[in-house]
Motif scaffolding. Structure first.
Motif, PDB file in Angstrom:
ATOM      1  N   GLY A   4      17.341  91.268  -2.882  1.00  0.00           N
ATOM      2  CA  GLY A   4      17.918  90.538  -1.758  1.00  0.00           C
ATOM      3  C   GLY A   4      19.347  90.118  -2.028  1.00  0.00           C
ATOM      4  N   TYR A   5      19.627  89.734  -3.278  1.00  0.00           N
ATOM      5  CA  TYR A   5      20.982  89.321  -3.646  1.00  0.00           C
ATOM      6  C   TYR A   5      21.955  90.493  -3.527  1.00  0.00           C
ATOM      7  CZ  TYR A   5      24.809  87.660  -6.599  1.00  0.00           C
ATOM      8  OH  TYR A   5      26.027  87.318  -7.074  1.00  0.00           O
ATOM      9  N   VAL A   6      21.533  91.655  -4.026  1.00  0.00           N
ATOM     10  CA  VAL A   6      22.398  92.838  -3.966  1.00  0.00           C
ATOM     11  C   VAL A   6      22.639  93.249  -2.512  1.00  0.00           C
ATOM     12  CG1 VAL A   6      22.548  95.291  -4.534  1.00  0.00           C
ATOM     13  CG2 VAL A   6      21.708  93.666  -6.238  1.00  0.00           C
ATOM     14  N   LEU A   7      21.582  93.219  -1.707  1.00  0.00           N
ATOM     15  CA  LEU A   7      21.734  93.604  -0.298  1.00  0.00           C
ATOM     16  C   LEU A   7      22.672  92.663   0.445  1.00  0.00           C
ATOM     17  CD1 LEU A   7      18.075  94.639   0.650  1.00  0.00           C
ATOM     18  CD2 LEU A   7      20.061  96.139   0.416  1.00  0.00           C
ATOM     19  N   SER A   8      22.577  91.377   0.147  1.00  0.00           N
ATOM     20  CA  SER A   8      23.459  90.416   0.820  1.00  0.00           C
ATOM     21  C   SER A   8      24.925  90.670   0.451  1.00  0.00           C
ATOM     22  CB  SER A   8      23.062  88.981   0.457  1.00  0.00           C
ATOM     23  OG  SER A   8      23.259  88.738  -0.928  1.00  0.00           O
ATOM     24  N   ILE A   9      25.182  91.050  -0.807  1.00  0.00           N
ATOM     25  CA  ILE A   9      26.546  91.363  -1.226  1.00  0.00           C
ATOM     26  C   ILE A   9      27.055  92.613  -0.512  1.00  0.00           C
ATOM     27  CG2 ILE A   9      27.950  92.144  -3.170  1.00  0.00           C
ATOM     28  CD1 ILE A   9      26.363  90.330  -4.973  1.00  0.00           C
ATOM     29  N   ILE A  10      26.179  93.629  -0.388  1.00  0.00           N
ATOM     30  CA  ILE A  10      26.568  94.870   0.282  1.00  0.00           C
ATOM     31  C   ILE A  10      26.917  94.610   1.745  1.00  0.00           C
ATOM     32  CG2 ILE A  10      25.726  97.126   1.057  1.00  0.00           C
ATOM     33  CD1 ILE A  10      24.087  97.254  -1.519  1.00  0.00           C
ATOM     34  N   VAL A  11      26.076  93.822   2.417  1.00  0.00           N
ATOM     35  CA  VAL A  11      26.315  93.523   3.826  1.00  0.00           C
ATOM     36  C   VAL A  11      27.624  92.762   4.012  1.00  0.00           C
ATOM     37  CG1 VAL A  11      25.446  92.195   5.780  1.00  0.00           C
ATOM     38  CG2 VAL A  11      23.871  93.603   4.463  1.00  0.00           C
ATOM     39  N   THR A  12      27.881  91.792   3.117  1.00  0.00           N
ATOM     40  CA  THR A  12      29.131  91.032   3.188  1.00  0.00           C
ATOM     41  C   THR A  12      30.341  91.944   2.971  1.00  0.00           C
ATOM     42  OG1 THR A  12      27.990  89.062   2.355  1.00  0.00           O
ATOM     43  CG2 THR A  12      30.388  89.083   2.225  1.00  0.00           C
ATOM     44  N   ALA A  13      30.214  92.881   2.042  1.00  0.00           N
ATOM     45  CA  ALA A  13      31.307  93.818   1.768  1.00  0.00           C
ATOM     46  C   ALA A  13      31.597  94.700   2.988  1.00  0.00           C
ATOM     47  CB  ALA A  13      30.968  94.681   0.563  1.00  0.00           C
ATOM     48  N   ILE A  14      30.544  95.121   3.689  1.00  0.00           N
ATOM     49  CA  ILE A  14      30.745  95.934   4.898  1.00  0.00           C
ATOM     50  C   ILE A  14      31.518  95.140   5.949  1.00  0.00           C
ATOM     51  CG2 ILE A  14      29.555  97.076   6.817  1.00  0.00           C
ATOM     52  CD1 ILE A  14      27.306  97.749   4.871  1.00  0.00           C
ATOM     53  N   GLY A  15      31.173  93.872   6.099  1.00  0.00           N
ATOM     54  CA  GLY A  15      31.894  93.020   7.048  1.00  0.00           C
ATOM     55  C   GLY A  15      33.365  92.886   6.695  1.00  0.00           C
ATOM     56  N   THR A  16      33.657  92.769   5.396  1.00  0.00           N
ATOM     57  CA  THR A  16      35.048  92.674   4.952  1.00  0.00           C
ATOM     58  C   THR A  16      35.816  93.956   5.268  1.00  0.00           C
ATOM     59  OG1 THR A  16      34.358  91.210   3.153  1.00  0.00           O
ATOM     60  CG2 THR A  16      36.523  92.235   2.962  1.00  0.00           C
ATOM     61  N   ILE A  17      35.164  95.106   5.103  1.00  0.00           N
ATOM     62  CA  ILE A  17      35.800  96.392   5.421  1.00  0.00           C
ATOM     63  C   ILE A  17      36.130  96.478   6.911  1.00  0.00           C
ATOM     64  CG2 ILE A  17      35.414  98.888   5.524  1.00  0.00           C
ATOM     65  CD1 ILE A  17      33.746  98.598   2.959  1.00  0.00           C
ATOM     66  N   LEU A  18      35.208  96.002   7.748  1.00  0.00           N
ATOM     67  CA  LEU A  18      35.455  96.030   9.197  1.00  0.00           C
ATOM     68  C   LEU A  18      36.640  95.147   9.574  1.00  0.00           C
ATOM     69  CD1 LEU A  18      31.768  95.898  10.518  1.00  0.00           C
ATOM     70  CD2 LEU A  18      33.326  97.858  10.531  1.00  0.00           C
ATOM     71  N   VAL A  19      36.736  93.987   8.938  1.00  0.00           N
ATOM     72  CA  VAL A  19      37.871  93.101   9.194  1.00  0.00           C
ATOM     73  C   VAL A  19      39.170  93.776   8.763  1.00  0.00           C
ATOM     74  CG1 VAL A  19      38.966  90.924   8.533  1.00  0.00           C
ATOM     75  CG2 VAL A  19      36.532  90.978   9.041  1.00  0.00           C
ATOM     76  N   GLN A  20      39.150  94.428   7.604  1.00  0.00           N
ATOM     77  CA  GLN A  20      40.343  95.096   7.108  1.00  0.00           C
ATOM     78  C   GLN A  20      40.773  96.229   8.032  1.00  0.00           C
ATOM     79  OE1 GLN A  20      41.917  93.995   4.176  1.00  0.00           O
ATOM     80  NE2 GLN A  20      43.569  95.303   4.934  1.00  0.00           N
ATOM     81  N   SER A  21      39.800  96.951   8.588  1.00  0.00           N
ATOM     82  CA  SER A  21      40.124  98.038   9.516  1.00  0.00           C
ATOM     83  C   SER A  21      40.819  97.505  10.759  1.00  0.00           C
ATOM     84  CB  SER A  21      38.840  98.783   9.910  1.00  0.00           C
ATOM     85  OG  SER A  21      38.222  99.350   8.768  1.00  0.00           O
ATOM     86  N   SER A  22      40.342  96.376  11.269  1.00  0.00           N
ATOM     87  CA  SER A  22      40.985  95.766  12.435  1.00  0.00           C
ATOM     88  C   SER A  22      42.355  95.216  12.095  1.00  0.00           C
ATOM     89  CB  SER A  22      40.098  94.644  12.992  1.00  0.00           C
ATOM     90  OG  SER A  22      38.835  95.144  13.377  1.00  0.00           O
ATOM     91  N   LEU A  23      42.489  94.705  10.875  1.00  0.00           N
ATOM     92  CA  LEU A  23      43.752  94.121  10.441  1.00  0.00           C
ATOM     93  C   LEU A  23      44.848  95.179  10.312  1.00  0.00           C
ATOM     94  CD1 LEU A  23      45.032  91.430   9.429  1.00  0.00           C
ATOM     95  CD2 LEU A  23      44.375  92.127   7.126  1.00  0.00           C
ATOM     96  N   ASN A  24      44.475  96.386   9.927  1.00  0.00           N
ATOM     97  CA  ASN A  24      45.459  97.452   9.751  1.00  0.00           C
ATOM     98  C   ASN A  24      46.232  97.756  11.037  1.00  0.00           C
ATOM     99  OD1 ASN A  24      44.730  97.726   7.069  1.00  0.00           O
ATOM    100  ND2 ASN A  24      43.283  99.386   7.468  1.00  0.00           N
ATOM    101  N   LEU A  25      45.620  97.448  12.166  1.00  0.00           N
ATOM    102  CA  LEU A  25      46.278  97.723  13.449  1.00  0.00           C
ATOM    103  C   LEU A  25      47.425  96.766  13.725  1.00  0.00           C
ATOM    104  CD1 LEU A  25      43.069  98.320  15.626  1.00  0.00           C
ATOM    105  CD2 LEU A  25      44.508 100.045  14.519  1.00  0.00           C
TER     106      LEU A  25
END
Length: 298
Positions: A4-25
């Motif tokens: 559960g700990y590893v999955l929560s880290i993975i999910v949080t990392a995906i959210g950070t990537i999505l924010v970064q993709s929007s930020l690049n614009l």
């Protein structure tokens, strides 16, 4: 728990990537400012992570001895310390953003430095208001994981992902840097409240399973088959006698002490738990009598 700990880290990392993709614009200056702002934020919010990791060990130890009241007390104190720290660092960062920005910016970007500092101040001034919910995330997530509940912390990560993704996409379409900052702030607020509710649900479930048992019955003494008052520095002959008592109980198909983890995950009714409590007390008294007899014989 680890899964559960590893999955929560993975999910949080995906959210950070999505924010970064929007930020690049929004351009390179916005990307540089956001990167610096995150570094400043992470520099001062490591304390929240440390409190959370400490709470995980604390909760696991007290869960092992069945001391739910101590877990609840630890949660209250952790949130109090976390909130005080959040207020202090927000007040400190509110006026010192330019100083910390220059630490992470090289001298080659002097032309855009003023704009970067303004963006960093926007991020810190906005997200800093939600440092308290951020601390709550670390505390409640680790407390539940320490108690053996990994599903709800993982769902907290999913909640964080959804909040970040939705707000970041809307902010990118609007071309708003402040909106990108709100992606983190909203994720912390909603996830913090969500995990708080999950914690209340989990702790009530644990209390329901343990309300018929005292820490003495379900704690270390019970787990090791040692009645209250039995000295830890007993002689070898006493240890042998104790093992003999436990062996005799096993041969007679007697189980004086309930297995805490099994009991916690069981679906026993309140009446069945009450009956089990009486059986435990009788078995505990019987074990004490046998131990006393064994010590007298030696």
């Amino acid at each position: 728990v680890l899964r559960g700990y590893v999955l929560s880290i993975i999910v949080t990392a995906i959210g950070t990537i999505l924010v970064q993709s929007s930020l690049n614009l929004l351009g390179s200056v916005a990307v540089a400012a956001y990167t610096v702002a995150c570094k400043v934020e992470q520099l001062f919010t490591q304390v929240f992570s440390s409190i959370g990791m400490t709470d995980a060990t604390y909760a696991a130890q007290n869960m092992g001895v069945g001391n739910v009241k101590r877990i609840k007390k630890g949660v209250v104190l952790s949130n109090a310390y976390s909130a005080i720290y959040a207020v202090v660092i927000y007040a400190a960062l509110f006026y010192s953003c330019p100083f910390f920005t220059r630490i992470f910016i090289s001298g080659s970007v002097t032309g855009d430095l003023t704009l970067i500092i303004r963006y960093v101040e926007t991020y810190i001034h906005l997200c800093g208001l939600f440092f308290i919910p951020l601390g709550m995330i670390f505390i409640f997530r680790n407390i539940m994981q320490g108690c053996g509940y990994s599903f709800w912390p993982m769902m907290g990560g999913v909640t964080e992902l959804v909040c970040r993704a939705v707000v970041a996409v809307l902010a990118a379409k609007a071309g708003s840097f402040a909106g990108i900052c709100w992606a983190n702030a909203s994720a912390w607020l909603i996830t913090g409240v969500f995990l708080w509710i999950c914690y209340l649900f989990v702790i009530r479930k644990i209390e329901k399973r343990t309300k018929y048992f005292t820490p003495e019955q379900m704690g270390i003494d019970a787990l090791y088959g040692m009645p209250n008052g039995f000295e830890s520095n007993q002689e070898e002959s006493d240890t042998v006698s104790l093992e003999k008592v436990q062996s005799d109980a096993d041969e007679n198909d007697q189980k004086p002490f309930a297995d805490f983890e099994t009991l916690l995950n069981s679906n026993l009714s309140d009446e069945e738990l009450e009956a089990l409590e009486k059986a435990n007390l009788m078995a505990l008294e019987e074990s004490k009598k046998k131990l006393q007899l064994a010590k007298c014989e030696t």
